[in-house]
Design a protein around this motif. Structure first.
Motif, PDB file in Angstrom:
ATOM      1  N   GLY A   1       0.819  -1.212   0.000  1.00 58.01           N
ATOM      2  CA  GLY A   1       0.000   0.000   0.000  1.00 58.01           C
ATOM      3  C   GLY A   1       0.850   1.259   0.000  1.00 58.01           C
ATOM      4  O   GLY A   1       0.581   2.217  -0.730  1.00 58.01           O
ATOM      5  N   THR A   2       1.909   1.258   0.796  1.00 58.28           N
ATOM      6  CA  THR A   2       2.821   2.401   0.836  1.00 58.28           C
ATOM      7  C   THR A   2       3.553   2.553  -0.489  1.00 58.28           C
ATOM      8  O   THR A   2       3.667   3.664  -1.022  1.00 58.28           O
ATOM      9  CB  THR A   2       3.831   2.231   1.985  1.00 58.28           C
ATOM     10  OG1 THR A   2       3.110   2.118   3.214  1.00 58.28           O
ATOM     11  CG2 THR A   2       4.781   3.402   2.070  1.00 58.28           C
ATOM     12  N   ALA A   3       4.031   1.442  -1.034  1.00 57.53           N
ATOM     13  CA  ALA A   3       4.725   1.498  -2.327  1.00 57.53           C
ATOM     14  C   ALA A   3       3.779   1.959  -3.433  1.00 57.53           C
ATOM     15  O   ALA A   3       4.177   2.753  -4.306  1.00 57.53           O
ATOM     16  CB  ALA A   3       5.311   0.123  -2.666  1.00 57.53           C
ATOM     17  N   ALA A   4       2.533   1.502  -3.393  1.00 57.91           N
ATOM     18  CA  ALA A   4       1.559   1.927  -4.400  1.00 57.91           C
ATOM     19  C   ALA A   4       1.272   3.424  -4.287  1.00 57.91           C
ATOM     20  O   ALA A   4       1.168   4.124  -5.304  1.00 57.91           O
ATOM     21  CB  ALA A   4       0.264   1.122  -4.259  1.00 57.91           C
TER      22      ALA A   4
ATOM     23  N   VAL B   1      -5.251   4.857  -4.892  1.00 51.34           N
ATOM     24  CA  VAL B   1      -4.815   3.712  -4.070  1.00 51.34           C
ATOM     25  C   VAL B   1      -5.938   3.244  -3.153  1.00 51.34           C
ATOM     26  O   VAL B   1      -6.200   2.039  -3.032  1.00 51.34           O
ATOM     27  CB  VAL B   1      -3.534   4.059  -3.276  1.00 51.34           C
ATOM     28  CG1 VAL B   1      -3.197   2.968  -2.265  1.00 51.34           C
ATOM     29  CG2 VAL B   1      -2.373   4.279  -4.234  1.00 51.34           C
ATOM     30  N   PHE B   2      -6.665   4.174  -2.522  1.00 44.17           N
ATOM     31  CA  PHE B   2      -7.778   3.785  -1.659  1.00 44.17           C
ATOM     32  C   PHE B   2      -8.877   3.096  -2.461  1.00 44.17           C
ATOM     33  O   PHE B   2      -9.468   2.118  -1.998  1.00 44.17           O
ATOM     34  CB  PHE B   2      -8.345   4.988  -0.908  1.00 44.17           C
ATOM     35  CG  PHE B   2      -7.450   5.501   0.187  1.00 44.17           C
ATOM     36  CD1 PHE B   2      -6.753   4.645   1.032  1.00 44.17           C
ATOM     37  CD2 PHE B   2      -7.296   6.867   0.382  1.00 44.17           C
ATOM     38  CE1 PHE B   2      -5.931   5.120   2.032  1.00 44.17           C
ATOM     39  CE2 PHE B   2      -6.472   7.357   1.385  1.00 44.17           C
ATOM     40  CZ  PHE B   2      -5.797   6.485   2.215  1.00 44.17           C
ATOM     41  N   ALA B   3      -9.142   3.576  -3.668  1.00 45.67           N
ATOM     42  CA  ALA B   3     -10.152   2.936  -4.518  1.00 45.67           C
ATOM     43  C   ALA B   3      -9.703   1.534  -4.921  1.00 45.67           C
ATOM     44  O   ALA B   3     -10.524   0.599  -4.954  1.00 45.67           O
ATOM     45  CB  ALA B   3     -10.429   3.799  -5.745  1.00 45.67           C
ATOM     46  N   ALA B   4      -8.428   1.360  -5.213  1.00 48.09           N
ATOM     47  CA  ALA B   4      -7.903   0.025  -5.553  1.00 48.09           C
ATOM     48  C   ALA B   4      -8.015  -0.912  -4.355  1.00 48.09           C
ATOM     49  O   ALA B   4      -8.382  -2.093  -4.506  1.00 48.09           O
ATOM     50  CB  ALA B   4      -6.454   0.132  -6.025  1.00 48.09           C
ATOM     51  N   GLU B   5      -7.728  -0.416  -3.166  1.00 48.72           N
ATOM     52  CA  GLU B   5      -7.872  -1.238  -1.963  1.00 48.72           C
ATOM     53  C   GLU B   5      -9.337  -1.606  -1.743  1.00 48.72           C
ATOM     54  O   GLU B   5      -9.640  -2.733  -1.320  1.00 48.72           O
ATOM     55  CB  GLU B   5      -7.309  -0.505  -0.752  1.00 48.72           C
ATOM     56  CG  GLU B   5      -5.803  -0.393  -0.768  1.00 48.72           C
ATOM     57  CD  GLU B   5      -5.248   0.425   0.388  1.00 48.72           C
ATOM     58  OE1 GLU B   5      -6.025   1.084   1.113  1.00 48.72           O
ATOM     59  OE2 GLU B   5      -4.022   0.406   0.571  1.00 48.72           O
ATOM     60  N   ALA B   6     -10.241  -0.691  -2.025  1.00 48.67           N
ATOM     61  CA  ALA B   6     -11.673  -0.993  -1.916  1.00 48.67           C
ATOM     62  C   ALA B   6     -12.046  -2.116  -2.872  1.00 48.67           C
ATOM     63  O   ALA B   6     -12.799  -3.032  -2.509  1.00 48.67           O
ATOM     64  CB  ALA B   6     -12.510   0.258  -2.196  1.00 48.67           C
ATOM     65  N   ALA B   7     -11.510  -2.072  -4.083  1.00 49.92           N
ATOM     66  CA  ALA B   7     -11.776  -3.130  -5.059  1.00 49.92           C
ATOM     67  C   ALA B   7     -11.256  -4.478  -4.553  1.00 49.92           C
ATOM     68  O   ALA B   7     -11.906  -5.516  -4.754  1.00 49.92           O
ATOM     69  CB  ALA B   7     -11.149  -2.783  -6.406  1.00 49.92           C
TER      70      ALA B   7
END
Length: 169
Positions: free
Chosen positions: A111-114, A132-138
């Motif tokens: 997550g930090t690297a992204a 990044v938050f949207a990708a984590e939600a996915a």
């Protein structure tokens, strides 16, 4: 962390209203994943809206939903460790705990690297974090979809030809 603690306390309190919550943690896992996805989308929205967004509320919501998910996942693990060969429960719990710790560490690093990579390629820091938050939600939505398959009975198909009964007896 306060939100996670609230979620960890809230999950069994809510689940106690249903008698089968210990034997059916799957709806709680799916719900926790989907709620966590919504909380992450709330953080993505905060990145685009700016200072007028209630950021502390979004972070608290993410903590609560992650706490609910964590306790539901632990409940599922506790149900699964007793399946299979006897006297392996401790080993299975240890492996599950180790895999959780490794996954948590890898998730934090990735997550930090992204976020750093997105900040390099995107026009603003806010849009990088929102992405990044949207990708984590996915990924939480994908996790909810995967949780649908927990404890589904497998259909076994044999690749061996059927043997006639009492052959050579």
């Amino acid at each position: 962390h306060m939100g996670a603690l609230i979620g960890m306390i809230l999950m069994p309190a809510l689940a106690s209203l249903r008698a089968d919550w210990r034997t059916r943690p799957q709806p709680w896992i799916i719900g926790g994943c989907l709620a966590s996805a919504l909380a992450l989308l709330s953080l993505a929205t905060a990145a685009t809206v700016g200072p007028s967004w209630p950021l502390r509320g979004s972070v608290l919501l993410l903590g609560i939903t992650n706490g609910v998910y964590a306790i539901a996942a632990i409940g599922a693990m506790m149900n699964l460790v007793s399946e299979g060969r006897d006297n392996r429960e401790g080993t299975r719990m240890g492996l599950w705990g180790a895999s959780q710790a490794i996954s948590f560490g890898i998730g934090g690093f990735v997550g930090t690297a992204a976020a750093d990579a997105a900040r390099h390629f995107m026009p603003s820091t806010a849009s990088a974090y929102a992405t990044v938050f949207a990708a984590e939600a996915a990924l939480f939505v994908l996790s909810a979809w995967l949780a649908i398959w927990i404890k589904r009975p497998r259909t076994q198909t044999s690749t061996l030809p059927a043997q006639p009964a009492n052959q050579g007896a």
